[in-house]
Write a protein that holds these residues in place. Structure first.
Motif, PDB file in Angstrom:
ATOM      1  N   ARG A 279       0.851  -1.231  -0.006  1.00 49.33           N
ATOM      2  CA  ARG A 279       0.133  -0.144   0.022  1.00 49.33           C
ATOM      3  C   ARG A 279       0.792   1.206   0.112  1.00 49.33           C
ATOM      4  N   PHE A 280       1.930   1.052   0.795  1.00 51.99           N
ATOM      5  CA  PHE A 280       2.823   2.282   0.838  1.00 51.99           C
ATOM      6  C   PHE A 280       3.681   2.713  -0.558  1.00 51.99           C
ATOM      7  N   ASN A 281       3.779   1.668  -1.066  1.00 53.02           N
ATOM      8  CA  ASN A 281       4.730   1.646  -2.392  1.00 53.02           C
ATOM      9  C   ASN A 281       3.825   2.014  -3.557  1.00 53.02           C
ATOM     10  N   ALA A 282       2.425   1.551  -3.472  1.00 49.66           N
ATOM     11  CA  ALA A 282       1.349   2.065  -4.509  1.00 49.66           C
ATOM     12  C   ALA A 282       1.396   3.654  -4.264  1.00 49.66           C
ATOM     13  N   TRP A 283       1.307   4.153  -2.996  1.00 51.77           N
ATOM     14  CA  TRP A 283       1.143   5.561  -2.714  1.00 51.77           C
ATOM     15  C   TRP A 283       2.301   6.327  -3.172  1.00 51.77           C
ATOM     16  N   ALA A 284       3.385   5.809  -2.814  1.00 49.10           N
ATOM     17  CA  ALA A 284       4.653   6.443  -3.292  1.00 49.10           C
ATOM     18  C   ALA A 284       4.778   6.555  -4.690  1.00 49.10           C
TER      19      ALA A 284
ATOM     20  N   ALA B 119       2.514   6.728  -6.962  1.00 52.09           N
ATOM     21  CA  ALA B 119       1.575   7.399  -7.441  1.00 52.09           C
ATOM     22  C   ALA B 119       1.910   8.937  -7.515  1.00 52.09           C
ATOM     23  N   ARG B 120       2.781   9.282  -6.508  1.00 53.24           N
ATOM     24  CA  ARG B 120       3.208  10.542  -6.296  1.00 53.24           C
ATOM     25  C   ARG B 120       4.221  11.021  -7.544  1.00 53.24           C
TER      26      ARG B 120
END
Length: 99
Positions: A43-48, A50-51
Motif C-alpha cells: 500500500r505504501f509503495n503504491a502511494w509512493a 502514485a506521487r
C-alpha cells in the motif's frame, strides 16, 4: 533500491520489524502479522509510486514496469534474507524455535 550499505536503510527496516514483533505480543498468528506487514508495504509503495505521476492514465501506462520493479526487488531481498537464514540457521533458530 535504496543504498543497502546506508545504516539509515537498515534502521528503518529494523523499525518495521520491531513493530511486527510488538504486534506478535497481541496476535500470536505469525502469518497474519506477516501478511499485514506485506500489505502495508504494498500500500505504501503504491502511494509512493502514485506521487511520481500527473494522472491515473500515466500511472496505468507504467503499471507493468512498476510491478516488475517491485517484484524483482522483493525477490532479490527475499533471496538474500533466505540465504542469510539458511547460512545462519543454527544461530538464528537458537533464539526462537517453532513449536
Amino acid at each position: 533500491m535504496a543504498d543497502a550499505s546506508n545504516q539509515a536503510f537498515y534502521d528503518r527496516a529494523d523499525a518495521h520489524i520491531e513493530l511486527s514483533n510488538e504486534q506478535l505480543k497481541t496476535c500470536e498468528n505469525l502469518g497474519e502479522v506477516s501478511a499485514s506487514m506485506m500489505f502495508g508495504t504494498t500500500r505504501f509503495n503504491a502511494w509512493a509510486s502514485a506521487r511520481n505521476f500527473k494522472s491515473a492514465a500515466e500511472m496505468a501506462d507504467a503499471r507493468e514496469a512498476m510491478l516488475k520493479y517491485f517484484c524483482d526487488q522483493y525477490r532479490m531481498m527475499l533471496e538474500d534474507n533466505l540465504d542469510d537464514h539458511i547460512n545462519n540457521f543454527s544461530r538464528y533458530s537458537a533464539v526462537q524455535a517453532p513449536e
